[in-house]
Design a protein around this motif. Structure first.
Motif, PDB file in Angstrom:
ATOM      1  N   ALA A  69       0.686  -1.156   0.039  1.00 62.43           N
ATOM      2  CA  ALA A  69       0.052   0.133  -0.158  1.00 62.43           C
ATOM      3  C   ALA A  69       0.846   1.127   0.104  1.00 62.43           C
ATOM      4  O   ALA A  69       0.418   2.116  -0.656  1.00 62.43           O
ATOM      5  CB  ALA A  69      -0.977  -0.074   1.201  1.00 62.43           C
ATOM      6  N   LEU A  70       2.035   1.280   0.804  1.00 60.97           N
ATOM      7  CA  LEU A  70       2.703   2.254   0.691  1.00 60.97           C
ATOM      8  C   LEU A  70       3.363   2.451  -0.706  1.00 60.97           C
ATOM      9  O   LEU A  70       3.752   3.746  -1.123  1.00 60.97           O
ATOM     10  CB  LEU A  70       3.993   2.256   1.898  1.00 60.97           C
ATOM     11  CG  LEU A  70       3.412   2.316   3.301  1.00 60.97           C
ATOM     12  CD1 LEU A  70       4.417   1.988   4.385  1.00 60.97           C
ATOM     13  CD2 LEU A  70       3.165   3.893   3.507  1.00 60.97           C
ATOM     14  N   ASP A  71       3.895   1.300  -0.998  1.00 62.39           N
ATOM     15  CA  ASP A  71       4.565   1.514  -2.435  1.00 62.39           C
ATOM     16  C   ASP A  71       3.592   2.165  -3.397  1.00 62.39           C
ATOM     17  O   ASP A  71       3.930   2.871  -4.341  1.00 62.39           O
ATOM     18  CB  ASP A  71       5.093   0.297  -2.721  1.00 62.39           C
ATOM     19  CG  ASP A  71       5.946   0.279  -4.088  1.00 62.39           C
ATOM     20  OD1 ASP A  71       6.965   1.047  -3.964  1.00 62.39           O
ATOM     21  OD2 ASP A  71       5.661  -0.725  -5.032  1.00 62.39           O
ATOM     22  N   LYS A  72       2.347   1.696  -3.316  1.00 64.04           N
ATOM     23  CA  LYS A  72       1.321   2.224  -4.462  1.00 64.04           C
ATOM     24  C   LYS A  72       1.082   3.644  -4.109  1.00 64.04           C
ATOM     25  O   LYS A  72       0.692   4.487  -5.037  1.00 64.04           O
ATOM     26  CB  LYS A  72       0.072   1.417  -4.232  1.00 64.04           C
ATOM     27  CG  LYS A  72      -0.764   1.519  -5.303  1.00 64.04           C
ATOM     28  CD  LYS A  72      -0.398   1.061  -6.810  1.00 64.04           C
ATOM     29  CE  LYS A  72      -1.421   1.114  -7.665  1.00 64.04           C
ATOM     30  NZ  LYS A  72      -0.860   0.410  -9.077  1.00 64.04           N
ATOM     31  N   ALA A  73       1.127   4.197  -3.166  1.00 65.13           N
ATOM     32  CA  ALA A  73       0.658   5.545  -2.639  1.00 65.13           C
ATOM     33  C   ALA A  73       1.652   6.525  -3.064  1.00 65.13           C
ATOM     34  O   ALA A  73       1.532   7.630  -3.116  1.00 65.13           O
ATOM     35  CB  ALA A  73       0.424   5.544  -1.138  1.00 65.13           C
ATOM     36  N   ARG A  74       2.943   5.910  -3.219  1.00 65.54           N
ATOM     37  CA  ARG A  74       4.080   6.879  -3.591  1.00 65.54           C
ATOM     38  C   ARG A  74       4.671   6.524  -5.006  1.00 65.54           C
ATOM     39  O   ARG A  74       4.187   5.538  -5.557  1.00 65.54           O
ATOM     40  CB  ARG A  74       5.369   6.835  -2.527  1.00 65.54           C
ATOM     41  CG  ARG A  74       5.625   5.346  -2.781  1.00 65.54           C
ATOM     42  CD  ARG A  74       6.774   5.226  -1.418  1.00 65.54           C
ATOM     43  NE  ARG A  74       7.864   6.076  -1.736  1.00 65.54           N
ATOM     44  CZ  ARG A  74       9.025   5.689  -2.264  1.00 65.54           C
ATOM     45  NH1 ARG A  74       9.344   4.747  -2.981  1.00 65.54           N
ATOM     46  NH2 ARG A  74      10.284   6.488  -2.219  1.00 65.54           N
ATOM     47  N   CYS A  75       5.124   7.481  -5.725  1.00 73.97           N
ATOM     48  CA  CYS A  75       5.685   7.054  -6.841  1.00 73.97           C
ATOM     49  C   CYS A  75       7.349   7.268  -6.981  1.00 73.97           C
ATOM     50  O   CYS A  75       7.791   7.864  -5.811  1.00 73.97           O
ATOM     51  CB  CYS A  75       5.506   8.166  -8.088  1.00 73.97           C
ATOM     52  SG  CYS A  75       5.682   9.815  -7.769  1.00 73.97           S
ATOM     53  N   ALA A  76       7.912   6.335  -7.612  1.00 73.77           N
ATOM     54  CA  ALA A  76       9.640   6.329  -7.438  1.00 73.77           C
ATOM     55  C   ALA A  76      10.050   7.813  -7.620  1.00 73.77           C
ATOM     56  O   ALA A  76       9.703   8.523  -8.614  1.00 73.77           O
ATOM     57  CB  ALA A  76      10.056   5.627  -8.696  1.00 73.77           C
ATOM     58  N   VAL A  77      10.834   8.156  -6.730  1.00 74.73           N
ATOM     59  CA  VAL A  77      11.371   9.584  -6.606  1.00 74.73           C
ATOM     60  C   VAL A  77      12.378   9.782  -7.658  1.00 74.73           C
ATOM     61  O   VAL A  77      12.667  11.094  -8.284  1.00 74.73           O
ATOM     62  CB  VAL A  77      11.475  10.086  -5.251  1.00 74.73           C
ATOM     63  CG1 VAL A  77      12.055  11.584  -5.161  1.00 74.73           C
ATOM     64  CG2 VAL A  77      10.440   9.754  -4.344  1.00 74.73           C
ATOM     65  N   PHE A  78      13.387   8.898  -7.506  1.00 72.21           N
ATOM     66  CA  PHE A  78      14.743   9.115  -8.220  1.00 72.21           C
ATOM     67  C   PHE A  78      14.939   8.313  -9.564  1.00 72.21           C
ATOM     68  O   PHE A  78      16.132   8.792 -10.205  1.00 72.21           O
ATOM     69  CB  PHE A  78      16.064   8.923  -7.294  1.00 72.21           C
ATOM     70  CG  PHE A  78      15.809   9.566  -5.910  1.00 72.21           C
ATOM     71  CD1 PHE A  78      15.588  11.071  -5.906  1.00 72.21           C
ATOM     72  CD2 PHE A  78      16.069   9.001  -4.857  1.00 72.21           C
ATOM     73  CE1 PHE A  78      15.441  11.537  -4.491  1.00 72.21           C
ATOM     74  CE2 PHE A  78      15.921   9.638  -3.466  1.00 72.21           C
ATOM     75  CZ  PHE A  78      15.460  10.825  -3.559  1.00 72.21           C
ATOM     76  N   THR A  79      13.944   7.390  -9.889  1.00 70.75           N
ATOM     77  CA  THR A  79      14.352   6.395 -10.622  1.00 70.75           C
ATOM     78  C   THR A  79      14.479   7.023 -12.221  1.00 70.75           C
ATOM     79  O   THR A  79      15.287   6.482 -13.131  1.00 70.75           O
ATOM     80  CB  THR A  79      13.302   5.222 -10.820  1.00 70.75           C
ATOM     81  OG1 THR A  79      12.149   5.823 -10.802  1.00 70.75           O
ATOM     82  CG2 THR A  79      13.652   4.412  -9.668  1.00 70.75           C
ATOM     83  N   ASP A  80      13.857   8.235 -12.321  1.00 75.05           N
ATOM     84  CA  ASP A  80      13.884   8.874 -13.902  1.00 75.05           C
ATOM     85  C   ASP A  80      14.716  10.075 -13.886  1.00 75.05           C
ATOM     86  O   ASP A  80      14.579  10.647 -14.928  1.00 75.05           O
ATOM     87  CB  ASP A  80      12.240   9.459 -14.108  1.00 75.05           C
ATOM     88  CG  ASP A  80      11.426   8.074 -14.445  1.00 75.05           C
ATOM     89  OD1 ASP A  80      11.959   6.972 -14.692  1.00 75.05           O
ATOM     90  OD2 ASP A  80      10.174   8.033 -14.130  1.00 75.05           O
ATOM     91  N   ILE A  81      15.572  10.321 -12.973  1.00 72.13           N
ATOM     92  CA  ILE A  81      16.558  11.460 -13.018  1.00 72.13           C
ATOM     93  C   ILE A  81      17.537  11.072 -13.830  1.00 72.13           C
ATOM     94  O   ILE A  81      18.363  10.185 -13.386  1.00 72.13           O
ATOM     95  CB  ILE A  81      16.959  11.783 -11.546  1.00 72.13           C
ATOM     96  CG1 ILE A  81      15.618  12.244 -10.848  1.00 72.13           C
ATOM     97  CG2 ILE A  81      17.882  13.019 -11.714  1.00 72.13           C
ATOM     98  CD1 ILE A  81      15.777  12.833  -9.565  1.00 72.13           C
ATOM     99  N   ASP A  82      17.955  11.731 -14.706  1.00 69.80           N
ATOM    100  CA  ASP A  82      19.203  11.443 -15.741  1.00 69.80           C
ATOM    101  C   ASP A  82      19.310  12.859 -16.404  1.00 69.80           C
ATOM    102  O   ASP A  82      19.217  13.160 -17.406  1.00 69.80           O
ATOM    103  CB  ASP A  82      19.098  10.231 -16.507  1.00 69.80           C
ATOM    104  CG  ASP A  82      20.641  10.104 -17.165  1.00 69.80           C
ATOM    105  OD1 ASP A  82      21.381  10.997 -16.981  1.00 69.80           O
ATOM    106  OD2 ASP A  82      20.628   9.132 -17.904  1.00 69.80           O
ATOM    107  N   THR A  83      20.188  13.775 -15.812  1.00 67.15           N
ATOM    108  CA  THR A  83      20.233  14.969 -16.551  1.00 67.15           C
ATOM    109  C   THR A  83      21.547  15.174 -17.279  1.00 67.15           C
ATOM    110  O   THR A  83      21.763  16.113 -18.032  1.00 67.15           O
ATOM    111  CB  THR A  83      20.472  16.085 -15.292  1.00 67.15           C
ATOM    112  OG1 THR A  83      21.645  16.123 -14.730  1.00 67.15           O
ATOM    113  CG2 THR A  83      19.386  16.104 -14.349  1.00 67.15           C
TER     114      THR A  83
END
Length: 214
Positions: A69-83
């Motif tokens: 439930a906690l995992d569903k309530a949040r979205c991945a914070v860092f996984t899509d970061i690539d500057t």
């Protein structure tokens, strides 16, 4: 995906997405209302008019249900970061994390005491919630090594993820000090980057005004 996570996902496939979301929402509501101890399989079943046996069949244990439930309530914070640069990645991670701190901190605070007291919950949270963010931060550092931005044998590399995530967790204690994106940015620039031996280039300032024609 781990063997346990794959098995759990296969079990959950028997529920519709809507029904699964309803069950997760009930768990989150119970967490907000009374913390981890207020969540019971019986309570979730009663609130959602779901059979308790279904919950055990789908998730097996209360810690697994709460973690899902906690995992569903949040979205991945860092996984899509690539500057494209380590400095940019860490600064963006600081910005994104600070922007989500209130929502995430509230839920994590609800299970913080249980995290210490219940090893099964601790293991589930580490696998499902914490490990992906640690992996994403480690990937940023790995890309920095590949680009030649920092040395692969720098001993500070192994402490970046614990320090970064620790800052986000402890901010409730030092709320005035660790409250915003500006402070997280200072943490990156003044603590993490010097420890990694990385000197950020000065950010470009505004273009000077053209001299007025006479």
């Amino acid at each position: 995906m781990s063997t346990h996570a794959a098995t759990a996902a296969a079990r959950r496939g028997k529920l519709t997405a809507e029904r699964e979301a309803e069950l997760y929402e009930a768990v989150i509501c119970l967490l907000r209302e009374g913390g981890y101890d207020s969540v019971t399989m019986e309570g979730v079943a009663a609130r959602t008019k779901c059979g308790k046996a279904t919950l055990y069949r789908q998730w097996g244990t209360k810690p697994r249900l709460v973690t899902a439930a906690l995992d569903k309530a949040r979205c991945a914070v860092f996984t899509d970061i690539d500057t494209g640069s380590l400095v940019g990645d860490l600064r963006e991670a600081a910005r994104v994390a600070a922007s989500r701190r209130e929502r995430d901190a509230e839920l994590m605070e609800a299970v913080s005491q249980a995290y210490i007291q219940h090893p099964d919950l601790r293991a589930a949270l580490r696998e499902t919630v914490i490990a992906p963010e640690v992996a994403a931060l480690d990937a940023m550092l790995g890309r920095g090594v590949e680009r030649g931005e920092l040395a692969a044998d720098n001993p500070a590399i192994g402490f970046v993820a614990p320090c970064f995530l620790g800052m986000l967790r402890i901010e409730r204690i030092f709320e005035d000090r660790f409250a915003d994106a500006a402070t997280m940015r200072v943490f990156v620039d003044a603590v993490l980057l010097p420890a990694l031996g990385v000197t950020p280039r000065p950010e470009p300032g505004p273009e000077p005004d053209e001299p007025a024609e006479v």
